[in-house]
Design a protein around this motif. Structure first.
Motif, mmCIF file in Angstrom:
data_model
loop_
_atom_site.group_PDB
_atom_site.id
_atom_site.type_symbol
_atom_site.label_atom_id
_atom_site.label_comp_id
_atom_site.label_asym_id
_atom_site.label_seq_id
_atom_site.Cartn_x
_atom_site.Cartn_y
_atom_site.Cartn_z
ATOM 1 N N VAL A 206 0.844 -1.202 0.000
ATOM 2 C CA VAL A 206 0.000 0.000 0.000
ATOM 3 C C VAL A 206 0.876 1.248 0.000
ATOM 4 C CG1 VAL A 206 -1.874 1.220 1.164
ATOM 5 C CG2 VAL A 206 -1.693 -1.276 1.389
ATOM 6 N N ALA A 207 0.481 2.234 -0.797
ATOM 7 C CA ALA A 207 1.112 3.554 -0.784
ATOM 8 C C ALA A 207 0.058 4.605 -0.465
ATOM 9 C CB ALA A 207 1.766 3.865 -2.131
ATOM 10 N N ILE A 208 0.404 5.545 0.392
ATOM 11 C CA ILE A 208 -0.451 6.678 0.711
ATOM 12 C C ILE A 208 0.167 7.934 0.112
ATOM 13 C CG2 ILE A 208 -1.473 8.083 2.541
ATOM 14 C CD1 ILE A 208 -1.400 5.647 4.361
ATOM 15 N N VAL A 209 -0.632 8.679 -0.624
ATOM 16 C CA VAL A 209 -0.186 9.921 -1.251
ATOM 17 C C VAL A 209 -0.836 11.081 -0.509
ATOM 18 C CG1 VAL A 209 -0.064 11.237 -3.394
ATOM 19 C CG2 VAL A 209 0.034 8.734 -3.464
ATOM 20 N N GLU A 210 -0.017 11.943 0.075
ATOM 21 C CA GLU A 210 -0.490 13.044 0.920
ATOM 22 C C GLU A 210 -0.066 14.380 0.333
ATOM 23 O OE1 GLU A 210 -1.626 15.831 3.347
ATOM 24 O OE2 GLU A 210 -2.366 13.779 3.629
ATOM 25 N N ALA A 211 -1.010 15.316 0.229
ATOM 26 C CA ALA A 211 -0.717 16.616 -0.376
ATOM 27 C C ALA A 211 0.257 17.440 0.454
ATOM 28 C CB ALA A 211 -2.008 17.396 -0.579
ATOM 29 N N ALA A 212 0.237 17.278 1.758
ATOM 30 C CA ALA A 212 1.071 18.107 2.633
ATOM 31 C C ALA A 212 1.874 17.211 3.580
ATOM 32 C CB ALA A 212 0.197 19.104 3.389
ATOM 33 N N LYS A 213 1.466 17.195 4.857
ATOM 34 C CA LYS A 213 2.136 16.387 5.874
ATOM 35 C C LYS A 213 1.132 15.417 6.490
ATOM 36 C CE LYS A 213 5.737 17.374 7.657
ATOM 37 N NZ LYS A 213 7.093 16.796 7.473
ATOM 38 N N ILE A 214 1.616 14.330 7.054
ATOM 39 C CA ILE A 214 0.749 13.402 7.780
ATOM 40 C C ILE A 214 -0.044 14.183 8.829
ATOM 41 C CG2 ILE A 214 0.732 11.504 9.444
ATOM 42 C CD1 ILE A 214 3.278 10.482 7.936
ATOM 43 N N GLY A 215 -1.359 14.018 8.816
ATOM 44 C CA GLY A 215 -2.201 14.704 9.790
ATOM 45 C C GLY A 215 -2.345 16.193 9.553
ATOM 46 N N PHE A 216 -2.133 16.655 8.328
ATOM 47 C CA PHE A 216 -2.195 18.090 8.026
ATOM 48 C C PHE A 216 -3.587 18.663 8.236
ATOM 49 C CE2 PHE A 216 -3.327 21.355 4.905
ATOM 50 C CZ PHE A 216 -2.376 22.334 5.165
ATOM 51 N N GLY A 217 -4.622 17.883 7.905
ATOM 52 C CA GLY A 217 -5.987 18.380 7.955
ATOM 53 C C GLY A 217 -6.634 18.200 9.314
ATOM 54 N N ALA A 218 -7.902 17.787 9.303
ATOM 55 C CA ALA A 218 -8.658 17.665 10.557
ATOM 56 C C ALA A 218 -8.005 16.707 11.540
ATOM 57 C CB ALA A 218 -10.080 17.200 10.244
ATOM 58 N N THR A 219 -7.306 15.705 11.028
ATOM 59 C CA THR A 219 -6.647 14.719 11.890
ATOM 60 C C THR A 219 -5.674 15.378 12.861
ATOM 61 O OG1 THR A 219 -6.903 12.864 10.380
ATOM 62 C CG2 THR A 219 -4.972 12.810 11.827
ATOM 63 N N GLY A 220 -4.968 16.392 12.419
ATOM 64 C CA GLY A 220 -3.978 17.045 13.269
ATOM 65 C C GLY A 220 -4.447 18.341 13.893
ATOM 66 N N ARG A 221 -5.763 18.613 13.842
ATOM 67 C CA ARG A 221 -6.267 19.897 14.351
ATOM 68 C C ARG A 221 -7.492 19.740 15.261
ATOM 69 N NH1 ARG A 221 -5.593 24.022 9.233
ATOM 70 N NH2 ARG A 221 -4.278 22.689 7.929
ATOM 71 N N ASN A 222 -7.988 18.549 15.443
ATOM 72 C CA ASN A 222 -9.271 18.344 16.124
ATOM 73 C C ASN A 222 -9.135 18.437 17.641
ATOM 74 O OD1 ASN A 222 -8.792 15.520 17.244
ATOM 75 N ND2 ASN A 222 -8.351 15.221 15.066
ATOM 76 N N GLY A 223 -10.261 18.244 18.323
ATOM 77 C CA GLY A 223 -10.277 18.344 19.777
ATOM 78 C C GLY A 223 -9.664 17.175 20.506
ATOM 79 N N GLY A 224 -9.398 16.091 19.804
ATOM 80 C CA GLY A 224 -8.740 14.946 20.421
ATOM 81 C C GLY A 224 -9.638 14.141 21.342
ATOM 82 N N GLN A 225 -10.950 14.139 21.086
ATOM 83 C CA GLN A 225 -11.883 13.457 21.984
ATOM 84 C C GLN A 225 -12.435 12.183 21.343
ATOM 85 O OE1 GLN A 225 -14.850 15.788 23.946
ATOM 86 N NE2 GLN A 225 -13.533 17.561 24.233
#
Length: 428
Positions: free
Chosen positions: A54-73
């Protein structure tokens, strides 16, 4: 497009992680996933565990979007609960959704334990009610979840809640003992490392320019391509316009978050003595928790259409200080916005694109994505391996276009939000 992480608390305190190379050649592999957020990472990890390349293609960095900005709940179920799904598919049809509603939570905890991910995991999640009507909703939710096998919810009166959340603004609440919270970006980085340890490859700084559909689809970037047997589209609010039929039935929305300076131990413990995370029961809800280093992380508000507000702190500080007057004037060290993808039904959109049955997608968590995305990874991987019952259950949920199309979806949805926020304000 900015390709570095947003200036979040998470990015500033992330565990060490290497930069991944950009895709600058032509690659052929079993499965290509677009997006290195929770959906893509969860799918990739399940597939890698089952022996796929499997290959993952990411436009920016791992967790750049909601994954790295959410409330963590860790919050169970979906943005619209199981009873809403029952109204669409019937009681029998909704049973599978009830069985899955608490699985994402278990997957997160299993990943953290199996791969020894350091992400400040803490147990306990509270729902806080402003009105007796909202308490009625929590009573209904406790019974609903129990009917689907989840018996870890405890109702709290005002005094019991006051022992957990040091504020006078609520009339009561409930605690889901299986809930919890964690450092969002560190979970993603840990999952990425686990995926790579099993032979998975992640390309960062590689925005997808097109998906060439056919018997063997090709994912193209500016400097390379991935030819795969299967493609999984997992971009959510940061996918852009590369799949127009998905963009037409969803809308990126922004949520704002701040994190205070580090608080003295006694102050932090006085705010949330049990260390639980909290979200209120309003339609436009606020959510907050303590971080691993004694900061109050507080989020809320919605910007429809995902415009970045000029001053996040100005939006959130009044909410924070209303909840905890004892923090009036507290220094804010981090303030950011992040986008989630809204659907008209507030339920996820899952399916297959095109005639060749080889481009899968999941999107539209509608602000309730942490547990759902981890479940989605398992459901997508099952479907790719030929077990499609659970995938088909999601795929059969109707996908509605926003009234008025893309031009009017922002004012239409914002008007609806004003209506519901007024109902919250007046306890209707």
């Amino acid at each position: 497009m900015t390709t570095l992480h947003a200036p979040t608390y998470y990015a500033a305190t992330a565990n060490p992680s290497p930069d991944r190379p950009a895709l600058n050649t032509d690659v052929e592999i079993d499965i290509c996933i677009i997006g290195a957020g929770y959906t893509g990472l969860s799918t990739g990890l399940f597939l890698a565990e089952n022996g796929f390349k499997v290959a993952i293609v990411e436009a920016a960095k791992i967790g750049f979007g909601a994954t790295g900005r959410n409330g963590g709940q860790i919050v169970n179920s979906y943005s619209r609960d199981i009873d809403t799904i029952e109204k669409q598919v019937g009681v029998d049809g909704a049973k599978v959704f009830g069985q899955m509603a608490f699985e994402g939570n278990r997957i997160i905890r299993e990943r953290i334990a199996k791969y020894n991910i350091d992400c400040d995991l803490k147990n306990g999640g509270v729902f806080a009610a402003f009105t007796s009507k909202q308490m009625g909703h929590l009573e209904h939710q406790k019974k609903l979840w129990a009917r689907h096998g989840h018996n870890e919810v405890e109702l709290l009166d005002k005094n019991q809640l006051r022992d957990i959340v040091n504020t006078d603004i609520y009339v009561g609440g409930s605690i889901d003992h299986s809930g919890g919270h964690f450092h969002s970006l560190n979970l993603a980085l840990g999952e990425a490392a686990a995926f790579e340890s099993l032979g998975g490859v992640i390309y960062e700084q590689s925005p997808v320019t097109s998906i060439e559909r056919g018997a063997q689809p090709i994912v193209r970037t500016a400097k390379g391509s991935v030819k795969a047997r299967i493609v999984v589209v997992a971009g959510n609010a940061y996918l852009g316009g590369i799949v127009p039929e998905l963009a037409a039935k969803s809308m990126p929305c922004g949520s704002q978050v701040v994190t205070t300076e580090q608080l003295p131990d006694d102050m932090a413990k006085s705010l949330l003595p049990k260390g639980y995370c909290v979200e209120d029961c309003n339609y436009l809800l606020d959510y907050y928790r303590l971080t691993g280093d004694n900061r109050l992380l507080f989020g809320g508000g919605v910007i429809y259409g995902a415009r970045d507000p000029a001053n996040v702190e100005a939006i959130i500080r009044p909410k924070l200080e209303k909840t905890f007057p004892q923090l009036k004037g507290v220094k804010i060290d981090f303030a950011w916005t992040g986008n989630f993808l809204l659907t008209l039904s507030r339920l996820p959109q899952v399916g297959i694109l095109g005639d060749h049955q080889n481009i899968f997608y999941s999107q539209g968590c509608s602000g309730h994505g942490i547990t759902y995305t981890h479940l989605a990874g398992k459901v997508l991987s099952e479907a790719i391996m030929g077990q499609r019952d659970r995938f088909n259950a999601f795929a059969k949920l109707p996908h509605y276009p926003f009234p008025g199309g893309r031009l009017f979806r922002v004012p239409f949805t914002a008007a609806g939000a004003v209506y519901y926020s007024l109902r919250d304000r007046f306890g209707l």
